[in-house]
Structures are given as structure tokens and as C-alpha cells.
Scaffold this motif. Structure first.
Motif, PDB file in Angstrom:
ATOM      1  N   ARG A  67      -8.719 -16.246  88.883  1.00  0.00           N
ATOM      2  CA  ARG A  67      -9.031 -17.156  88.227  1.00  0.00           C
ATOM      3  C   ARG A  67      -9.552 -17.939  89.460  1.00  0.00           C
ATOM      4  N   GLY A  68     -10.950 -18.334  89.604  1.00  0.00           N
ATOM      5  CA  GLY A  68     -10.934 -19.337  90.376  1.00  0.00           C
ATOM      6  C   GLY A  68     -11.544 -19.059  92.000  1.00  0.00           C
ATOM      7  N   PHE A  69     -11.209 -20.158  92.559  1.00  0.00           N
ATOM      8  CA  PHE A  69     -11.726 -19.988  94.197  1.00  0.00           C
ATOM      9  C   PHE A  69     -11.243 -19.862  94.888  1.00  0.00           C
ATOM     10  N   THR A  70      -9.884 -20.734  94.745  1.00  0.00           N
ATOM     11  CA  THR A  70      -9.135 -21.922  95.510  1.00  0.00           C
ATOM     12  C   THR A  70      -7.835 -21.034  95.742  1.00  0.00           C
ATOM     13  N   MET A  71      -7.210 -21.042  96.848  1.00  0.00           N
ATOM     14  CA  MET A  71      -5.968 -20.234  97.448  1.00  0.00           C
ATOM     15  C   MET A  71      -3.999 -20.602  96.465  1.00  0.00           C
ATOM     16  N   ASP A  72      -4.042 -19.846  96.332  1.00  0.00           N
ATOM     17  CA  ASP A  72      -2.707 -20.202  95.194  1.00  0.00           C
ATOM     18  C   ASP A  72      -1.658 -19.722  96.362  1.00  0.00           C
ATOM     19  N   GLY A 100      -2.236 -32.784 102.097  1.00  0.00           N
ATOM     20  CA  GLY A 100      -2.766 -33.816 102.844  1.00  0.00           C
ATOM     21  C   GLY A 100      -3.004 -32.457 104.221  1.00  0.00           C
ATOM     22  N   SER A 101      -1.961 -31.125 104.231  1.00  0.00           N
ATOM     23  CA  SER A 101      -2.195 -30.468 104.979  1.00  0.00           C
ATOM     24  C   SER A 101      -3.268 -29.445 104.797  1.00  0.00           C
ATOM     25  N   ASP A 102      -3.697 -29.214 106.174  1.00  0.00           N
ATOM     26  CA  ASP A 102      -4.881 -28.566 106.189  1.00  0.00           C
ATOM     27  C   ASP A 102      -4.969 -27.417 105.434  1.00  0.00           C
ATOM     28  N   ILE A 103      -4.166 -26.729 105.277  1.00  0.00           N
ATOM     29  CA  ILE A 103      -3.924 -25.133 104.272  1.00  0.00           C
ATOM     30  C   ILE A 103      -2.976 -25.283 103.271  1.00  0.00           C
ATOM     31  N   GLU A 104      -3.088 -27.330 102.737  1.00  0.00           N
ATOM     32  CA  GLU A 104      -2.682 -27.261 100.890  1.00  0.00           C
ATOM     33  C   GLU A 104      -3.144 -26.193 100.768  1.00  0.00           C
ATOM     34  N   ARG A 105      -2.063 -25.943  99.241  1.00  0.00           N
ATOM     35  CA  ARG A 105      -2.281 -24.962  97.811  1.00  0.00           C
ATOM     36  C   ARG A 105      -3.409 -25.850  97.290  1.00  0.00           C
ATOM     37  N   GLY A 106      -4.647 -24.569  97.190  1.00  0.00           N
ATOM     38  CA  GLY A 106      -5.761 -25.798  96.398  1.00  0.00           C
ATOM     39  C   GLY A 106      -7.130 -24.779  97.884  1.00  0.00           C
ATOM     40  N   CYS A 107      -6.717 -24.877  98.765  1.00  0.00           N
ATOM     41  CA  CYS A 107      -7.617 -24.765  99.996  1.00  0.00           C
ATOM     42  C   CYS A 107      -8.457 -23.751 100.018  1.00  0.00           C
ATOM     43  N   ILE A 108      -9.915 -23.121 100.586  1.00  0.00           N
ATOM     44  CA  ILE A 108     -10.230 -22.027 101.336  1.00  0.00           C
ATOM     45  C   ILE A 108      -9.758 -21.768 101.353  1.00  0.00           C
ATOM     46  N   MET A 109      -9.241 -19.601 102.013  1.00  0.00           N
ATOM     47  CA  MET A 109      -9.061 -19.398 103.040  1.00  0.00           C
ATOM     48  C   MET A 109     -10.343 -18.279 103.175  1.00  0.00           C
ATOM     49  N   GLU A 110     -10.987 -18.074 104.106  1.00  0.00           N
ATOM     50  CA  GLU A 110     -11.526 -16.681 103.657  1.00  0.00           C
ATOM     51  C   GLU A 110     -11.820 -15.786 105.172  1.00  0.00           C
ATOM     52  N   MET A 125      -4.064 -14.728 114.108  1.00  0.00           N
ATOM     53  CA  MET A 125      -5.260 -15.232 113.076  1.00  0.00           C
ATOM     54  C   MET A 125      -5.841 -16.262 113.232  1.00  0.00           C
ATOM     55  N   LEU A 126      -7.695 -15.552 112.790  1.00  0.00           N
ATOM     56  CA  LEU A 126      -8.381 -17.124 113.397  1.00  0.00           C
ATOM     57  C   LEU A 126      -8.943 -16.558 111.293  1.00  0.00           C
ATOM     58  N   PHE A 127      -9.188 -17.752 110.430  1.00  0.00           N
ATOM     59  CA  PHE A 127     -10.011 -17.791 109.007  1.00  0.00           C
ATOM     60  C   PHE A 127     -11.253 -18.552 108.937  1.00  0.00           C
ATOM     61  N   HIS A 128     -11.545 -18.418 107.962  1.00  0.00           N
ATOM     62  CA  HIS A 128     -12.581 -19.559 107.688  1.00  0.00           C
ATOM     63  C   HIS A 128     -11.903 -20.976 106.728  1.00  0.00           C
ATOM     64  N   LEU A 129     -11.746 -22.262 106.573  1.00  0.00           N
ATOM     65  CA  LEU A 129     -10.614 -22.552 106.297  1.00  0.00           C
ATOM     66  C   LEU A 129     -11.989 -23.467 105.569  1.00  0.00           C
ATOM     67  N   GLU A 130     -11.757 -23.914 104.113  1.00  0.00           N
ATOM     68  CA  GLU A 130     -11.967 -25.330 103.720  1.00  0.00           C
ATOM     69  C   GLU A 130     -10.933 -26.123 102.859  1.00  0.00           C
ATOM     70  N   LEU A 131     -10.996 -27.397 103.297  1.00  0.00           N
ATOM     71  CA  LEU A 131     -10.282 -27.766 103.533  1.00  0.00           C
ATOM     72  C   LEU A 131     -10.036 -28.498 101.679  1.00  0.00           C
ATOM     73  N   LYS A 132      -8.874 -28.366 101.036  1.00  0.00           N
ATOM     74  CA  LYS A 132      -8.520 -28.731  99.576  1.00  0.00           C
ATOM     75  C   LYS A 132      -9.256 -29.574  98.575  1.00  0.00           C
ATOM     76  N   GLY A 133     -10.355 -29.156  97.562  1.00  0.00           N
ATOM     77  CA  GLY A 133     -11.149 -29.701  97.125  1.00  0.00           C
ATOM     78  C   GLY A 133     -12.434 -30.843  97.797  1.00  0.00           C
ATOM     79  N   ARG A 134     -12.732 -29.966  99.031  1.00  0.00           N
ATOM     80  CA  ARG A 134     -14.034 -30.162  99.673  1.00  0.00           C
ATOM     81  C   ARG A 134     -15.224 -29.076  99.256  1.00  0.00           C
TER      82      ARG A 134
END
Ligand code: GAL
Length: 380
Positions: A67-72, A100-110, A125-134
Motif C-alpha cells: 500500500r502507498g507510494f513511498t519506499m520501505d 535527513g539522508s537523501d534516501i531516507e526510508r519514505g523517499c521515492i526511488m523509481e 545504478m542510476l535512478f529517479h529520486l524524490e526526497l522524503k515528504g516532498r
């Protein structure tokens, strides 16, 4: 001895038959059905890619939650000897527990893509990153590396692209025209005037000092080993092609725009008989839409737009039509040794982990144009 065999023997035979039926069913990988791994779980590697290293195939993808869209967890990796039977090798790149890490749990990696760099003997590895909560506002590309194909990958950096740099093929005059655009002035999008400004580089200019946005992305390694990052930028309006450094861990200053204002996402690139073909989706979130195709003689264009390569209906999958990409969105193209396969996700936004996989063989018309019809299995 009893000719009919004793009950224990019969049970063993029945069990063996059932097991081999189950294994061969999973080995079928039927497009439009769940694809079980060797543990019987649907393969949770979405927006991903497949590469071969030695005799083994590796499949990397987004490990999506139920469920949900962010990374566990992070980016998953599976291995296979034959592309049909896949073993879950766990998480290749983990999210970080550190606040505060760029890849903190709850970020989005695509859309993770992995490259083998011969020079450094490392996987990148290259990927699309969205920061947690943004939400989706950070719009960054991220880099990670590992000595082993199954990881653990070390996070290197996330960034926007080309801060302070103009595309290499823009003349002084083009740059002057872009600098005269007024991104804040356009309240109404999609008018012919607005479109002309986008083509001039209005959003390139808007983001020049902070760096260009990067969302849906792919990578492509050319015959000479030079690699490229292709991404949806400028509010998903325009694609950017950027050259990667020799170690694949950064971008060089060389980049340009493809189809400004064309709203192309999910880029996938192939090269066939010296021609580059870019197959993208439109921009409708998780909902399927009609694919777009572009052709060029050089990775730097000029790119000519052609109709979608998809044709017919998905008779094995709810009769989904070609103008909806059979219900899927592309993620990568790879050569299985005999043919090119188009990998795609059938997104299930209510349960992203259950999104289905399609791999469709790419045929070529007599003039060399890619054609993708429905196939019940990738190898039909
Ligand atoms: C799609 C994109 C996916 C994901 C999704 C979120 O357009 O291709 O990778 O970002 O939007 O809505």
C-alpha cells in the motif's frame, strides 16, 4: 511388488508432477498474469531493467509496498540463469534509516537502471529520486555503486542536472532567445504562444541556476561503451539526453533537449542497424496511454517523431488496445541474445507491489521500424 506402486510412491510421484507443473507454469512467464519468483511471490521489481553479467541475468526494480507510494526497503534484485526462473536476491540498494539522508526510508526511488563499468569493474545504478515528504518536487537523479551485482550498492549522490550549463547544440542566438522568455509570465499552459516559448527553452532558463529536473529516466550504453542518461525534465515536458562520465558516476557537461514540450515519459532506447529509436509514454501518471516513438541517426538527434510502434490488441490480456500500450508503460529494452524485449509495467496504483510485468518481443518492419504486437509470453 505391487504393480500399482505403494501409496507413498504414488504420493511422491504426484508431488513431483505437481511441483514440476508449478515450476514450468512459473517458467512460462505469461504476460498479463502474476510472475512468481522461486519462492512463489510475484516479482516485486518495477520500473526496472535486466542486464547480463557472466552467465547470469539480473533484474533490478522498485520494491514497491503493498500500500502507498513511498519506499520501505529500496531497490530489489533478482537473478536467473535463463530469464524464466527468477530468484529473489533481496535488496540491492537499501533506503537509509538516517533522518535527513537523501534516501531516507519514505523517499521515492523509481526506474533504477544498472550499468557494468568495464574500466572501474563496478556496477553503477542510476535512478529517479524524490526526497522524503516532498512529493515529486525534488526531481533528482541519483547514483549508487557496487562491486557485486546483487549489492549492497553504496549511495553516492543525488542531484539536479547541468546547473549553469546550456545544451551544447544551442547557439549564442538560441541562448539569447531563451534568456528572453519569462517563465513566470505564463499562467495559461498549452496555448500556441506558450508552446513556442517552451521550445525556445523557457524552463531550461527557469532552472538554469538550480539545475534541470530529472524524473522518469533510462540509460543507454552505445557500441563504443559511452553511456547516456535520458530523462524527463522541465515539468515532464521535455526530454534531456546527457553523456555520462567514463566511470558512469556523473554527467559530463554535454547534453541536449529532445522534443521540447512533447510531454514524454518512461523513455526506452534501442539501437538497430545504426539507427537510434526512442520509445516513450505520454504523461498520465499510472494510467496507460499511447506510446510515442522517435528515430535518429545520432544519439544527439535530430529526432523525428513517428507513430506508436504498438499494434493490434492484447487478446490474452483483457483485449487492451495498442493505443493504450496494452495497458502498460515501458521501462527498458534489452537483448536476450536472440531478440530485443520491451519490458513494461502494468501499474496497479492501489497495490503497486502487485503491478504486472509485460515483456514483448520487438519485431522490425522491412524498412527497420520497430513493431510491437501482443504476445502471450515474451518468447512467443
Ligand atoms: C508515471 C511515471 C512513474 C511514476 C508515476 C507516478 O507517469 O512513469 O514512474 O512516477 O507516474 O504517478
Amino acid at each position: 511388488m505391487n504393480k500399482k506402486g505403494n501409496p507413498l510412491q504414488l504420493m511422491l510421484i504426484a508431488l513431483t508432477v505437481m511441483l514440476s507443473m508449478a515450476l514450468s507454469a512459473s517458467a512460462q512467464l505469461v504476460n498479463g498474469q502474476l510472475w512468481p519468483d522461486t519462492d512463489g511471490h510475484h516479482i516485486n521489481a518495477h520500473g526496472g531493467c535486466v542486464i547480463k553479467h557472466g552467465d547470469t541475468w539480473y533484474w533490478y526494480g522498485e520494491q514497491r509496498p503493498e500500500r502507498g507510494f513511498t519506499m520501505d526497503a529500496g531497490i530489489s534484485v533478482y537473478s536467473s540463469a535463463d530469464l524464466r526462473v527468477w530468484k529473489n536476491e533481496g535488496v540491492a540498494l537499501s533506503v537509509s534509516p538516517e533522518p535527513g539522508s537523501d534516501i531516507e526510508r519514505g523517499c521515492i526511488m523509481e526506474r533504477p537502471k544498472v550499468l557494468w563499468n568495464k574500466r572501474t569493474q563496478r556496477f553503477v545504478m542510476l535512478f529517479h529520486l524524490e526526497l522524503k515528504g516532498r512529493g515529486y518536487e525534488a526531481a533528482r537523479v541519483a547514483f549508487a555503486e557496487s562491486e557485486s551485482p546483487t549489492g549492497p550498492f553504496r549511495f553516492v549522490r543525488s542531484q539536479r542536472l547541468h546547473a549553469g550549463q546550456w545544451p551544447f547544440d544551442m547557439s549564442e542566438q538560441d541562448i539569447a532567445a531563451a534568456k528572453q522568455t519569462q517563465p513566470e509570465a505564463w499562467k495559461e499552459w498549452w496555448t500556441p504562444e506558450w508552446r513556442r516559448e517552451v521550445e525556445k527553452g523557457m524552463y531550461l532558463w527557469r532552472d538554469l541556476s538550480t539545475g534541470q529536473m530529472s524524473r522518469d529516466m533510462t540509460v543507454f550504453v552505445d557500441d563504443d561503451g559511452r553511456a547516456y542518461h535520458i530523462t524527463s525534465s522541465q515539468e515532464n515536458l521535455t526530454l534531456l539526453v546527457s553523456e555520462l562520465s567514463d566511470d558512469y558516476l556523473s554527467l559530463t557537461a554535454k547534453y541536449n533537449m529532445v522534443a521540447p514540450g512533447g510531454q514524454n515519459e518512461a523513455p526506452c532506447l534501442l539501437k538497430h542497424d545504426g539507427t537510434y529509436w526512442l520509445i516513450c509514454s505520454g504523461c498520465t501518471g499510472w494510467a496507460p496511454n499511447e506510446a510515442r516513438m522517435f528515430r535518429a541517426k545520432s544519439i544527439w538527434g535530430p529526432w523525428q517523431q513517428l507513430p506508436s510502434p504498438f499494434t493490434g490488441t492484447a487478446t490474452g490480456y483483457r483485449n487492451m488496445p495498442a493505443d493504450k500500450t496494452f495497458g502498460a508503460q515501458g521501462t527498458f529494452i534489452f537483448n536476450d541474445g536472440q531478440r530485443l524485449l520491451f519490458m513494461a509495467d502494468v501499474w496497479n496504483p492501489r497495490h503497486l507491489s502487485q503491478s504486472l510485468h509485460f515483456w514483448l518481443p520487438i519485431a522490425f518492419s522491412p524498412d527497420g521500424t520497430p513493431v510491437i504486437g501482443w504476445a502471450d509470453t515474451p518468447w512467443q
